[in-house]
Design a protein around this motif. Structure first.
Motif, PDB file in Angstrom:
ATOM      1  N   LYS A 177      11.257  10.191 -12.583  1.00 10.87           N
ATOM      2  CA  LYS A 177      12.609   9.846 -12.142  1.00 10.87           C
ATOM      3  C   LYS A 177      12.601   8.990 -10.879  1.00 10.87           C
ATOM      4  O   LYS A 177      13.553   8.233 -10.627  1.00 10.87           O
ATOM      5  CB  LYS A 177      13.424  11.114 -11.907  1.00 10.87           C
ATOM      6  CG  LYS A 177      12.900  12.003 -10.795  1.00 10.87           C
ATOM      7  CD  LYS A 177      13.722  13.278 -10.678  1.00 10.87           C
ATOM      8  CE  LYS A 177      13.169  14.213  -9.590  1.00 10.87           C
ATOM      9  NZ  LYS A 177      13.276  13.649  -8.257  1.00 10.87           N
ATOM     10  N   ASP A 178      11.537   9.105 -10.070  1.00  9.10           N
ATOM     11  CA  ASP A 178      11.465   8.334  -8.824  1.00  9.10           C
ATOM     12  C   ASP A 178      11.174   6.864  -9.061  1.00  9.10           C
ATOM     13  O   ASP A 178      11.382   6.032  -8.171  1.00  9.10           O
ATOM     14  CB  ASP A 178      10.383   8.916  -7.907  1.00  9.10           C
ATOM     15  CG  ASP A 178      10.634  10.366  -7.544  1.00  9.10           C
ATOM     16  OD1 ASP A 178      11.813  10.716  -7.342  1.00  9.10           O
ATOM     17  OD2 ASP A 178       9.675  11.145  -7.473  1.00  9.10           O
ATOM     18  N   LEU A 179      10.678   6.516 -10.252  1.00  9.96           N
ATOM     19  CA  LEU A 179      10.304   5.131 -10.535  1.00  9.96           C
ATOM     20  C   LEU A 179      11.513   4.214 -10.606  1.00  9.96           C
ATOM     21  O   LEU A 179      11.397   3.013 -10.384  1.00  9.96           O
ATOM     22  CB  LEU A 179       9.516   5.051 -11.846  1.00  9.96           C
ATOM     23  CG  LEU A 179       8.178   5.799 -11.877  1.00  9.96           C
ATOM     24  CD1 LEU A 179       7.554   5.691 -13.258  1.00  9.96           C
ATOM     25  CD2 LEU A 179       7.221   5.249 -10.826  1.00  9.96           C
ATOM     26  N   ILE A 180      12.681   4.778 -10.915  1.00 12.42           N
ATOM     27  CA  ILE A 180      13.886   3.958 -11.071  1.00 12.42           C
ATOM     28  C   ILE A 180      14.187   3.210  -9.781  1.00 12.42           C
ATOM     29  O   ILE A 180      14.444   1.996  -9.779  1.00 12.42           O
ATOM     30  CB  ILE A 180      15.082   4.843 -11.480  1.00 12.42           C
ATOM     31  CG1 ILE A 180      14.822   5.489 -12.850  1.00 12.42           C
ATOM     32  CG2 ILE A 180      16.369   4.027 -11.509  1.00 12.42           C
ATOM     33  CD1 ILE A 180      15.854   6.520 -13.248  1.00 12.42           C
ATOM     34  N   ASN A 229      10.988   7.712  -1.951  1.00 14.43           N
ATOM     35  CA  ASN A 229      10.738   6.274  -2.047  1.00 14.43           C
ATOM     36  C   ASN A 229      11.439   5.600  -0.880  1.00 14.43           C
ATOM     37  O   ASN A 229      12.189   6.234  -0.134  1.00 14.43           O
ATOM     38  CB  ASN A 229      11.203   5.715  -3.404  1.00 14.43           C
ATOM     39  CG  ASN A 229      12.663   6.024  -3.691  1.00 14.43           C
ATOM     40  OD1 ASN A 229      13.554   5.545  -3.002  1.00 14.43           O
ATOM     41  ND2 ASN A 229      12.904   6.857  -4.705  1.00 14.43           N
ATOM     42  N   ASN A 230      11.208   4.308  -0.703  1.00 21.35           N
ATOM     43  CA  ASN A 230      11.712   3.616   0.484  1.00 21.35           C
ATOM     44  C   ASN A 230      13.232   3.573   0.559  1.00 21.35           C
ATOM     45  O   ASN A 230      13.810   3.657   1.646  1.00 21.35           O
ATOM     46  CB  ASN A 230      11.153   2.190   0.532  1.00 21.35           C
ATOM     47  CG  ASN A 230       9.682   2.169   0.915  1.00 21.35           C
ATOM     48  OD1 ASN A 230       9.223   3.036   1.647  1.00 21.35           O
ATOM     49  ND2 ASN A 230       8.945   1.203   0.407  1.00 21.35           N
ATOM     50  N   LEU A 231      13.906   3.400  -0.597  1.00 22.80           N
ATOM     51  CA  LEU A 231      15.366   3.357  -0.581  1.00 22.80           C
ATOM     52  C   LEU A 231      15.931   4.716  -0.175  1.00 22.80           C
ATOM     53  O   LEU A 231      16.887   4.797   0.598  1.00 22.80           O
ATOM     54  CB  LEU A 231      15.893   2.935  -1.952  1.00 22.80           C
ATOM     55  CG  LEU A 231      15.482   1.530  -2.419  1.00 22.80           C
ATOM     56  CD1 LEU A 231      16.144   1.193  -3.753  1.00 22.80           C
ATOM     57  CD2 LEU A 231      15.843   0.470  -1.376  1.00 22.80           C
ATOM     58  N   GLN A 232      15.331   5.779  -0.705  1.00 16.39           N
ATOM     59  CA  GLN A 232      15.738   7.129  -0.280  1.00 16.39           C
ATOM     60  C   GLN A 232      15.442   7.340   1.198  1.00 16.39           C
ATOM     61  O   GLN A 232      16.261   7.908   1.937  1.00 16.39           O
ATOM     62  CB  GLN A 232      14.997   8.188  -1.100  1.00 16.39           C
ATOM     63  CG  GLN A 232      15.609   8.511  -2.438  1.00 16.39           C
ATOM     64  CD  GLN A 232      14.935   9.701  -3.104  1.00 16.39           C
ATOM     65  OE1 GLN A 232      14.178  10.438  -2.468  1.00 16.39           O
ATOM     66  NE2 GLN A 232      15.193   9.882  -4.383  1.00 16.39           N
ATOM     67  N   ILE A 283       4.128   5.441  -5.824  1.00 17.79           N
ATOM     68  CA  ILE A 283       3.991   5.517  -7.277  1.00 17.79           C
ATOM     69  C   ILE A 283       3.008   6.628  -7.652  1.00 17.79           C
ATOM     70  O   ILE A 283       3.235   7.385  -8.598  1.00 17.79           O
ATOM     71  CB  ILE A 283       3.534   4.162  -7.853  1.00 17.79           C
ATOM     72  CG1 ILE A 283       4.633   3.107  -7.659  1.00 17.79           C
ATOM     73  CG2 ILE A 283       3.185   4.285  -9.335  1.00 17.79           C
ATOM     74  CD1 ILE A 283       4.215   1.713  -8.065  1.00 17.79           C
ATOM     75  N   GLU A 284       1.911   6.722  -6.911  1.00 16.25           N
ATOM     76  CA  GLU A 284       0.902   7.740  -7.196  1.00 16.25           C
ATOM     77  C   GLU A 284       1.458   9.152  -7.017  1.00 16.25           C
ATOM     78  O   GLU A 284       1.039  10.083  -7.703  1.00 16.25           O
ATOM     79  CB  GLU A 284      -0.312   7.537  -6.280  1.00 16.25           C
ATOM     80  CG  GLU A 284      -1.120   6.286  -6.600  1.00 16.25           C
ATOM     81  CD  GLU A 284      -2.181   5.991  -5.560  1.00 16.25           C
ATOM     82  OE1 GLU A 284      -2.223   6.719  -4.541  1.00 16.25           O
ATOM     83  OE2 GLU A 284      -2.956   5.030  -5.748  1.00 16.25           O
ATOM     84  N   LEU A 285       2.416   9.308  -6.101  1.00 19.98           N
ATOM     85  CA  LEU A 285       2.990  10.625  -5.825  1.00 19.98           C
ATOM     86  C   LEU A 285       4.303  10.854  -6.561  1.00 19.98           C
ATOM     87  O   LEU A 285       4.865  11.950  -6.506  1.00 19.98           O
ATOM     88  CB  LEU A 285       3.237  10.786  -4.315  1.00 19.98           C
ATOM     89  CG  LEU A 285       1.998  10.734  -3.413  1.00 19.98           C
ATOM     90  CD1 LEU A 285       2.424  10.671  -1.949  1.00 19.98           C
ATOM     91  CD2 LEU A 285       1.110  11.948  -3.650  1.00 19.98           C
ATOM     92  N   ASP A 345       0.851  -1.199   0.000  1.00 17.10           N
ATOM     93  CA  ASP A 345       0.000   0.000   0.000  1.00 17.10           C
ATOM     94  C   ASP A 345       0.885   1.247   0.000  1.00 17.10           C
ATOM     95  O   ASP A 345       0.592   2.242  -0.675  1.00 17.10           O
ATOM     96  CB  ASP A 345      -0.911  -0.017   1.229  1.00 17.10           C
ATOM     97  CG  ASP A 345      -2.078   0.957   1.092  1.00 17.10           C
ATOM     98  OD1 ASP A 345      -2.510   1.209  -0.045  1.00 17.10           O
ATOM     99  OD2 ASP A 345      -2.553   1.459   2.122  1.00 17.10           O
ATOM    100  N   ASN A 346       1.984   1.175   0.740  1.00 13.55           N
ATOM    101  CA  ASN A 346       2.945   2.275   0.790  1.00 13.55           C
ATOM    102  C   ASN A 346       3.615   2.460  -0.577  1.00 13.55           C
ATOM    103  O   ASN A 346       3.772   3.589  -1.060  1.00 13.55           O
ATOM    104  CB  ASN A 346       3.996   1.983   1.860  1.00 13.55           C
ATOM    105  CG  ASN A 346       4.991   3.116   2.020  1.00 13.55           C
ATOM    106  OD1 ASN A 346       4.622   4.279   1.990  1.00 13.55           O
ATOM    107  ND2 ASN A 346       6.256   2.778   2.173  1.00 13.55           N
ATOM    108  N   ILE A 347       4.003   1.358  -1.225  1.00 16.68           N
ATOM    109  CA  ILE A 347       4.628   1.421  -2.553  1.00 16.68           C
ATOM    110  C   ILE A 347       3.657   2.050  -3.548  1.00 16.68           C
ATOM    111  O   ILE A 347       4.036   2.903  -4.362  1.00 16.68           O
ATOM    112  CB  ILE A 347       5.038   0.023  -3.033  1.00 16.68           C
ATOM    113  CG1 ILE A 347       6.176  -0.533  -2.172  1.00 16.68           C
ATOM    114  CG2 ILE A 347       5.468   0.066  -4.497  1.00 16.68           C
ATOM    115  CD1 ILE A 347       7.518   0.089  -2.430  1.00 16.68           C
TER     116      ILE A 347
END
Length: 572
Positions: free
Chosen positions: A414-417, A465-468, A408-410, A402-404
């Motif tokens: 460039k954040d999709l990578i 994103n989660n990695l960031q 994606i919605e926000l 749900d968080n992922i």
């Protein structure tokens, strides 16, 4: 407003004044239906967006950043072959139609001069970008290939003769009004009816442009003068963004008589960047992130279904004590139970000797029936611990995906990578061979979080994103910095780079946390904040997941204007 022929006229005029005589320095195709030509003119680089997007087709100078694909498309390579270093001689429009010609001169492989037209046809789902050799009139390539099975009137394929789109038998309004204009106005005193009539008489009038023209023509005075003055505005535009009372936005070349709050931009291109930034970004994310969205939706569906089954199983285990009671009653009254009975009614000494009906298997002895109930009790009892653990893990998976999905919605394209990389690392998305080879050459670097500056100059970082988020919170931030996150829902990690920030800075950072979360469209959003030293990541936890204690909570309503201001502060 749609990008109609009249707005196209104004945009062509703006581009003529801005980029004519410039040289092509870069050619990129960041998205399937969009090309960006960087024109170097008057000591400045102008990225010209040529969009054949079915919903947002347009041509403009854009300052919205984009990410190029790792491998250029065939169309990009053709454009680079013919247009790299070419001089833009002029920008023209076909009458008042939504067809724009970028006219270039360049040198071929033999050094001979050649004239080329890059044609942008802005026609909704039929929009296209086509490179044509002027001398032969043949198509060198198109961003969308259209064969005879799709269009019998004309082919849009390499080598085919370029045929202009079918012309409408309508007048060009920039050539002046028709002789019967005054009679038309008298015949149709109703504004809406007149607007519809004007659309069938003049080329390139969108619905709102026709309505604005009808309003102008109904004003007292000379109709021909009103007509000429109306279209003169397109040559000296006042780019206007209108926000209706219902919150709907529209753009026009100059202020139209309509309800709502109006604000102006310096150029038409800036106006379109403001209008399309969010809409086009969402569309691009949907296109580029389609695989990610499908994977996340499938994982969500799978885990939600599993959660329902586990919850049903847990509900069944609540009958465990009933199985134990029946086993004990059967054991006590074995002498009253006969083999072959399918049920027996015995006094329940756990409930004031009330009669209790107990189902039996006629294939088992009385003692075996009692033992069967004890086994069912033990099985249900053992299942409670397992099912409870499974429910916790499955709920964590639901929360994670749900968080992922919220990210994606926000996300910007460039954040999709990094979202893709995270799903690959988690084993939810297959890593393609070329990506594996690339990883052997270089380790994937996590991009930097977005940067903002509070009103008092304090720096604020936002993970997208989660990695960031993990890198920002667990490795980059100081232990004395302040961490913020929207309460109990998916959102970004926000770090205030200060040990004792002001109340205003906390509220501004909380606004960022709420804006970059699933609560963006909500009001009075609770946001937790706590020093980074109180943040802890459990062993084995999924990316982006942390726990904390001792937090405080503030309530804010996300404001895009404030986010823009905090972004602007960062560039000062």
């Amino acid at each position: 407003m749609s990008f109609d022929g009249s707005f196209t006229h104004a945009m062509v005029h703006e581009l003529q004044q801005t980029v004519t005589t410039g040289r092509v320095s870069k050619i990129n195709q960041p998205y399937a239906n969009e090309v960006v030509l960087t024109i170097r003119a008057n000591g400045h680089n102008y990225p010209i967006l040529l969009s054949a997007n079915p919903t947002y087709a347009r041509v403009q100078v854009t300052e919205i950043p984009y990410v190029n694909p790792p491998v250029p498309t065939n169309f990009t390579m053709i454009l680079r072959k013919y247009l790299q270093g070419a001089i833009l001689k002029g920008v023209t429009q076909a009458a008042n139609d939504r067809v724009v010609h970028l006219n270039f001169t360049s040198r071929n492989e033999l050094g001979d001069q050649q004239e080329l037209h890059l044609i942008i046809e802005i026609m909704a789902r039929h929009s296209n970008v086509i490179l044509v050799d002027q001398a032969s009139g043949k198509i060198l390539d198109a961003i969308k290939h259209v064969g005879s099975d799709q269009n019998r009137y004309r082919l849009l394929l390499p080598g085919a003769q370029y045929i202009t789109p079918p012309k409408q038998d309508l007048d060009d309004p920039f050539a002046g009004p028709r002789a019967d204009l005054a009679a038309t106005i008298r015949e149709f005193p109703n504004r809406d009816v007149l607007a519809g009539t004007l659309q069938h008489q003049y080329q390139g009038l969108g619905k709102d442009t026709a309505a604005a023209l009808a309003s102008a023509l109904h004003q007292p005075g000379d109709a021909n003068a009103h007509f000429t003055a109306f279209f003169a505005h397109f040559d000296a535009p006042q780019p206007t963004l209108t926000i209706s009372p219902k919150g709907k936005t529209s753009f026009t070349a100059f202020p139209y008589p309509t309800e709502g709050q109006q604000q102006t931009a310096t150029t038409l291109s800036q106006l379109l960047d403001t209008y399309y930034q969010d809409k086009a970004e969402r569309d691009r994310v949907q296109q580029q992130g389609s695989v990610l969205i499908r994977v996340v939706r499938n994982e969500l569906k799978k885990n939600r279904n599993k959660l329902k089954k586990l919850q049903r199983t847990l509900a069944e285990t609540e009958n465990a004590d009933e199985y134990r009671v029946k086993g004990e009653i059967l054991t006590t009254y074995l002498y009253q139970v006969k083999r072959g009975d399918t049920s027996v009614t015995l006094p329940n000494f756990y409930d004031q000797e009330k009669p209790l009906k107990i189902a039996l298997s006629n294939q088992l002895s009385p003692n075996q029936n009692a033992q069967k109930y004890f086994k069912r009790y033990q099985k249900a009892k053992n299942a409670v611990s397992y099912v409870t653990t499974q429910i916790e893990q499955t709920q964590a998976n639901v929360d994670y995906f749900d968080n992922i999905m919220a990210q994606i919605e926000l996300a910007a394209p460039k954040d999709l990578i990094e979202i893709r990389l995270e799903l690959q690392q988690g084993g939810y998305l297959r890593d393609h061979d070329h990506q594996k080879k690339a990883k052997k050459r270089r380790k994937q670097q996590i991009s930097k979080p977005d940067q903002f500056t509070a009103s008092d100059g304090t720096k604020i970082s936002v993970g997208k994103n989660n990695l960031q988020n993990d890198k920002l919170t667990l490795h980059t931030a100081k232990r004395t910095d302040i961490w913020l996150h929207v309460k109990d829902m998916p959102g970004s990690h926000v770090i205030v780079h200060a040990a004792d920030p002001s109340e205003q800075t906390i509220l501004e950072a909380a606004n960022l946390a709420a804006y970059f979360s699933k609560a963006r469209a909500s009001s009075t959003v609770p946001v937790d904040y706590v020093p980074v030293k109180r943040i802890h990541k459990p062993n084995g936890a999924k990316p982006g997941f942390v726990i904390f204690t001792g937090q405080k909570t503030v309530f804010v309503t996300p404001e895009s204007a404030l986010v823009d201001q905090l972004t602007a502060n960062n560039t000062k």
